[in-house]
Enzyme design. Structure first.
Site, PDB file in Angstrom:
ATOM      1  N   ASP A 160       0.675  18.614   1.829  1.00  0.00           N
ATOM      2  CA  ASP A 160      -0.089  17.365   1.653  1.00  0.00           C
ATOM      3  C   ASP A 160      -1.051  17.571   0.489  1.00  0.00           C
ATOM      4  OD1 ASP A 160      -1.994  15.132   2.127  1.00  0.00           O
ATOM      5  OD2 ASP A 160      -0.885  14.898   4.005  1.00  0.00           O
ATOM      6  N   VAL A 182      -4.625  13.387  -0.724  1.00  0.00           N
ATOM      7  CA  VAL A 182      -5.048  12.250  -1.545  1.00  0.00           C
ATOM      8  C   VAL A 182      -5.504  11.068  -0.687  1.00  0.00           C
ATOM      9  CG1 VAL A 182      -2.693  11.291  -1.800  1.00  0.00           C
ATOM     10  CG2 VAL A 182      -4.408  10.835  -3.546  1.00  0.00           C
ATOM     11  N   THR A 222      10.580   1.714   5.927  1.00  0.00           N
ATOM     12  CA  THR A 222       9.814   0.737   6.686  1.00  0.00           C
ATOM     13  C   THR A 222      10.669  -0.473   7.026  1.00  0.00           C
ATOM     14  OG1 THR A 222       7.899  -0.723   6.616  1.00  0.00           O
ATOM     15  CG2 THR A 222       8.882  -0.182   4.512  1.00  0.00           C
ATOM     16  N   LYS A 243       9.444   1.489  -1.109  1.00  0.00           N
ATOM     17  CA  LYS A 243      10.343   2.048  -0.091  1.00  0.00           C
ATOM     18  C   LYS A 243      11.797   1.647  -0.353  1.00  0.00           C
ATOM     19  CE  LYS A 243       7.315   3.987   2.689  1.00  0.00           C
ATOM     20  NZ  LYS A 243       7.294   5.420   2.980  1.00  0.00           N
TER      21      LYS A 243
HETATM   22  P1  NAD Z   1      -1.257   8.164   5.940  1.00  0.00           P
HETATM   23  O1  NAD Z   1      -1.875   7.565   4.723  1.00  0.00           O
HETATM   24  O2  NAD Z   1      -2.102   8.340   7.146  1.00  0.00           O
HETATM   25  O3  NAD Z   1      -0.633   9.598   5.584  1.00  0.00           O
HETATM   26  C1  NAD Z   1       0.105   9.840   4.417  1.00  0.00           C
HETATM   27  C2  NAD Z   1      -0.178  11.277   3.984  1.00  0.00           C
HETATM   28  O4  NAD Z   1       0.594  11.551   2.813  1.00  0.00           O
HETATM   29  C3  NAD Z   1      -1.644  11.492   3.611  1.00  0.00           C
HETATM   30  O5  NAD Z   1      -2.156  12.603   4.279  1.00  0.00           O
HETATM   31  C4  NAD Z   1      -1.609  11.691   2.101  1.00  0.00           C
HETATM   32  O6  NAD Z   1      -2.633  12.564   1.633  1.00  0.00           O
HETATM   33  C5  NAD Z   1      -0.204  12.232   1.866  1.00  0.00           C
HETATM   34  N1  NAD Z   1       0.326  11.942   0.524  1.00  0.00           N
HETATM   35  C6  NAD Z   1       0.412  10.744  -0.094  1.00  0.00           C
HETATM   36  N2  NAD Z   1       0.932  10.886  -1.319  1.00  0.00           N
HETATM   37  C7  NAD Z   1       1.204  12.213  -1.470  1.00  0.00           C
HETATM   38  C8  NAD Z   1       1.763  12.978  -2.536  1.00  0.00           C
HETATM   39  N3  NAD Z   1       2.124  12.425  -3.689  1.00  0.00           N
HETATM   40  N4  NAD Z   1       1.927  14.308  -2.352  1.00  0.00           N
HETATM   41  C9  NAD Z   1       1.540  14.896  -1.174  1.00  0.00           C
HETATM   42  N5  NAD Z   1       0.987  14.218  -0.146  1.00  0.00           N
HETATM   43  C10 NAD Z   1       0.833  12.886  -0.295  1.00  0.00           C
HETATM   44  O7  NAD Z   1       0.025   7.295   6.276  1.00  0.00           O
HETATM   45  P2  NAD Z   1       0.841   7.176   7.663  1.00  0.00           P
HETATM   46  O8  NAD Z   1       0.370   5.972   8.349  1.00  0.00           O
HETATM   47  O9  NAD Z   1       0.850   8.474   8.346  1.00  0.00           O
HETATM   48  O10 NAD Z   1       2.287   6.889   7.110  1.00  0.00           O
HETATM   49  C11 NAD Z   1       3.185   7.965   6.849  1.00  0.00           C
HETATM   50  C12 NAD Z   1       4.513   7.435   6.349  1.00  0.00           C
HETATM   51  O11 NAD Z   1       5.076   6.576   7.337  1.00  0.00           O
HETATM   52  C13 NAD Z   1       4.392   6.607   5.071  1.00  0.00           C
HETATM   53  O12 NAD Z   1       5.472   6.914   4.229  1.00  0.00           O
HETATM   54  C14 NAD Z   1       4.478   5.189   5.560  1.00  0.00           C
HETATM   55  O13 NAD Z   1       5.030   4.380   4.569  1.00  0.00           O
HETATM   56  C15 NAD Z   1       5.372   5.304   6.767  1.00  0.00           C
HETATM   57  N6  NAD Z   1       5.104   4.254   7.765  1.00  0.00           N
HETATM   58  C16 NAD Z   1       3.876   4.142   8.359  1.00  0.00           C
HETATM   59  C17 NAD Z   1       3.647   3.138   9.291  1.00  0.00           C
HETATM   60  C18 NAD Z   1       2.327   2.937   9.970  1.00  0.00           C
HETATM   61  O14 NAD Z   1       2.180   1.954  10.725  1.00  0.00           O
HETATM   62  N7  NAD Z   1       1.346   3.815   9.774  1.00  0.00           N
HETATM   63  C19 NAD Z   1       4.698   2.252   9.606  1.00  0.00           C
HETATM   64  C20 NAD Z   1       5.932   2.390   8.979  1.00  0.00           C
HETATM   65  C21 NAD Z   1       6.129   3.402   8.055  1.00  0.00           C
HETATM   66  N1  USQ Z   2      -2.157  -9.074   9.853  1.00  0.00           N
HETATM   67  C1  USQ Z   2      -3.030  -9.960  10.453  1.00  0.00           C
HETATM   68  N2  USQ Z   2      -4.321  -9.544  10.629  1.00  0.00           N
HETATM   69  C2  USQ Z   2      -4.760  -8.308  10.255  1.00  0.00           C
HETATM   70  C3  USQ Z   2      -3.861  -7.420   9.670  1.00  0.00           C
HETATM   71  C4  USQ Z   2      -2.563  -7.835   9.472  1.00  0.00           C
HETATM   72  O1  USQ Z   2      -2.674 -11.071  10.817  1.00  0.00           O
HETATM   73  O2  USQ Z   2      -5.950  -8.023  10.442  1.00  0.00           O
HETATM   74  C5  USQ Z   2      -0.750  -9.484   9.665  1.00  0.00           C
HETATM   75  C6  USQ Z   2      -0.249  -9.413   8.230  1.00  0.00           C
HETATM   76  O3  USQ Z   2      -0.486 -10.618   7.539  1.00  0.00           O
HETATM   77  C7  USQ Z   2       1.216  -9.112   8.433  1.00  0.00           C
HETATM   78  C8  USQ Z   2       1.257  -8.307   9.724  1.00  0.00           C
HETATM   79  O4  USQ Z   2       0.022  -8.559  10.386  1.00  0.00           O
HETATM   80  O5  USQ Z   2       1.912 -10.288   8.660  1.00  0.00           O
HETATM   81  C9  USQ Z   2       1.412  -6.818   9.535  1.00  0.00           C
HETATM   82  O6  USQ Z   2       0.379  -6.313   8.706  1.00  0.00           O
HETATM   83  P1  USQ Z   2      -0.091  -4.790   8.852  1.00  0.00           P
HETATM   84  O7  USQ Z   2      -1.207  -4.564   7.900  1.00  0.00           O
HETATM   85  O8  USQ Z   2      -0.290  -4.442  10.270  1.00  0.00           O
HETATM   86  O9  USQ Z   2       1.239  -4.022   8.413  1.00  0.00           O
HETATM   87  P2  USQ Z   2       1.972  -3.883   7.001  1.00  0.00           P
HETATM   88  O10 USQ Z   2       1.157  -4.363   5.875  1.00  0.00           O
HETATM   89  O11 USQ Z   2       3.334  -4.464   7.125  1.00  0.00           O
HETATM   90  O12 USQ Z   2       2.078  -2.313   6.831  1.00  0.00           O
HETATM   91  C10 USQ Z   2       2.094  -1.397   7.943  1.00  0.00           C
HETATM   92  C11 USQ Z   2       1.889  -0.014   7.381  1.00  0.00           C
HETATM   93  C12 USQ Z   2       3.037   0.316   6.448  1.00  0.00           C
HETATM   94  C13 USQ Z   2       4.349   0.149   7.163  1.00  0.00           C
HETATM   95  C14 USQ Z   2       4.490  -1.237   7.799  1.00  0.00           C
HETATM   96  C15 USQ Z   2       5.671  -1.351   8.733  1.00  0.00           C
HETATM   97  O13 USQ Z   2       0.644   0.054   6.686  1.00  0.00           O
HETATM   98  O14 USQ Z   2       2.901   1.652   5.972  1.00  0.00           O
HETATM   99  O15 USQ Z   2       5.402   0.329   6.257  1.00  0.00           O
HETATM  100  O16 USQ Z   2       3.322  -1.484   8.632  1.00  0.00           O
HETATM  101  S1  USQ Z   2       6.425  -2.929   8.632  1.00  0.00           S
HETATM  102  O17 USQ Z   2       5.384  -3.948   8.868  1.00  0.00           O
HETATM  103  O18 USQ Z   2       7.453  -2.984   9.614  1.00  0.00           O
HETATM  104  O19 USQ Z   2       6.923  -3.052   7.279  1.00  0.00           O
END
Ligand code: NAD
Ligand code: USQ
Length: 383
Positions: A31, A34, A144, A185
């Site tokens: 990691d 960042v 995603t 993505k």
């Molecule tokens: P997060 O921001 O909490 O964690 C991401 C981590 O990746 C961080 O620790 C960051 O420092 C590290 N990182 C980013 N860029 C980097 C780089 N260039 N080199 C090395 N490390 C790097 O995010 P998260 O919520 O844990 O999400 C993780 C993954 O899952 C992401 O790819 C995100 O798109 C995907 N995802 C998350 C959600 C969600 O709801 N959180 C939903 C769907 C998909």
């Molecule tokens: N939304 C609200 N109120 C809020 C926050 C969000 O109504 O306070 C709505 C947004 O408009 C959107 C939906 O909720 O329609 C989802 O928003 P979100 O911020 O919960 O999720 P999103 O932006 O889609 O991103 C998050 C993660 C991302 C991941 C994604 C999965 O940050 O890393 O890829 O969820 S998915 O939604 O299936 O693409």
């Protein structure tokens, strides 16, 4: 197995690294940290106080006797990535290490460019290390559900069979994402698919829905192992945000009509899904796509469930519809398939009153850390 978790200091990655380590795998985290820097840029902090990664790992070792190796650096630093992987020699790489906020990617040109460069080029660097040194290693990449957008037909798992002018083929499912982040993505997906085709790499793309919850068995073992929980208008996601808003008496921020439907899952299922992918690797040359979610809800459904659970705990929860800062369909069809992980053994944790209670109680416990200025959305898609 030897599993490298890229992005292992983040929300999904930290929970996954500990879970896989607890299951007896040899785990390393890579990691750049960042994400902690982006929090500083936004002047926001996770609700839960997270310890430095080195202290977290030391505590894990003290408690369990298990060592998790740490590589601090950027996947876009190719010599660093190559050297770290040659040192660790993974059987599987789980790639969470990307900029993951849709609003962050929509702040301005710099943030859009940074998001796509960080994500798309980082992933491409990883594909080259795999090609040159670990062609047998299984890449498990976090995609995603938002890659698909909200098409007016059922969403399949990565591919769709189409009949056109009397001919038939199975092709990548059409993508129509809603932010420069979600687009990154889609670009990753195409690059991995191509690399599997030309170099025979093996990969699984986990098209994950919105993750909720904070506790897993491992991160709940000790205060120093606690996971991050974002509530701010940039990195906070819908259900997690609503629980924290309820705890501090802020009206729940439903964007637009709230009829948007999304796919969601509990963080305990995130870690299990990754384990399932590790245990069932893709074949050489295969690019597999799993839709990683357990349930679908509208944003209104989520707000009403939080209101109900909050009321039971004595909280006065108001729901407020705000003008939608995003450009997205609010009234739409949404029906996505998610059978592949279940067929491989996922036993879902469905969204329940007890989960909402524990999330609300966690939010109440740390509500003194909430900065109210961070709650309302500040990034508009229209500027
Ligand atoms: P997060 O921001 O909490 O964690 C991401 C981590 O990746 C961080 O620790 C960051 O420092 C590290 N990182 C980013 N860029 C980097 C780089 N260039 N080199 C090395 N490390 C790097 O995010 P998260 O919520 O844990 O999400 C993780 C993954 O899952 C992401 O790819 C995100 O798109 C995907 N995802 C998350 C959600 C969600 O709801 N959180 C939903 C769907 C998909
Ligand atoms: N939304 C609200 N109120 C809020 C926050 C969000 O109504 O306070 C709505 C947004 O408009 C959107 C939906 O909720 O329609 C989802 O928003 P979100 O911020 O919960 O999720 P999103 O932006 O889609 O991103 C998050 C993660 C991302 C991941 C994604 C999965 O940050 O890393 O890829 O969820 S998915 O939604 O299936 O693409």
């Amino acid at each position: 197995m030897r599993v490298l978790v890229i992005g292992g200091d983040g929300y999904c990655g930290w929970a996954t690294a500990l879970y896989l380590s607890s299951k007896g795998h040899d785990v390393a985290i890579l990691d750049s940290l960042v994400r902690r820097l982006w929090d500083m840029e936004l002047q926001s902090e996770t609700l839960t106080p997270i310890a430095p990664i080195q202290s977290r790992l030391q505590r894990w070792k003290d408690l369990t006797g298990k060592d998790i190796e740490l590589f601090i650096g950027d996947v876009n630093n190719y010599p660093f990535l190559e050297k770290s992987m040659l040192q660790f020699r993974p059987d599987a790489v789980v790639h969470f290490g990307e900029q993951r906020s849709a609003p962050f990617s929509m702040i301005d040109r710099e943030h859009a460019v940074m998001t796509q460069a960080n994500n798309v080029l980082g992933n491409l660097n990883l594909l080259y290390v795999l090609r040159d040194h670990f062609p047998e290693c299984h890449l498990i990449k976090l995609g995603t559900m938002g890659e698909y957008g909200t098409p007016n037909i059922d969403i399949e798992e990565g591919y769709i069979t189409i009949e056109h002018n009397g001919r038939k083929d199975t092709l990548p499912y059409p993508k129509s994402p809603g932010s420069f982040y979600h687009l990154s993505k889609v670009h990753d997906t195409h690059n991995i698919h191509f690399a599997c085709k030309i170099w025979g790499l093996r990969a699984t793309d986990l098209n994950q829905g919105i993750v909720y919850g904070v506790l897993t068995e491992e991160t709940g073992m000790d205060e120093l192992l606690i996971n991050r929980l974002d509530y701010d208008g940039v990195f906070g996601t819908a259900l997690n945000r609503f629980c924290i808003q309820a705890a501090v008496g802020h009206p729940l921020t439903v964007y637009g009509t709230g009829s948007q439907t999304r796919a969601l899952l509990d963080i305990r299922d995130t870690v299990r899904c990754v384990e399932i992918a590790c245990e069932n690797p893709a074949d050489a040359g295969q690019f597999r796509v799993f839709n990683q979610f357990t349930e679908m809800f509208s944003i209104n459904d989520l707000a009403l469930m939080v209101k109900k659970a909050g009321t039971t705990l004595g909280l006065d929860v108001e729901v407020k519809n705000l003008e939608n800062p995003r450009v997205e369909a609010e009234e739409h069809y949404f029906n996505a398939k998610n059978t592949k992980l279940i067929d491989l053994g996922l036993d879902p944790h469905f969204l329940s009153d007890s989960l909402l209670d524990s999330l609300l109680n966690m939010a109440i416990k740390y509500k003194h850390r909430v900065d109210h200025k961070q709650i309302l959305p500040t990034v508009s898609w229209r500027r």
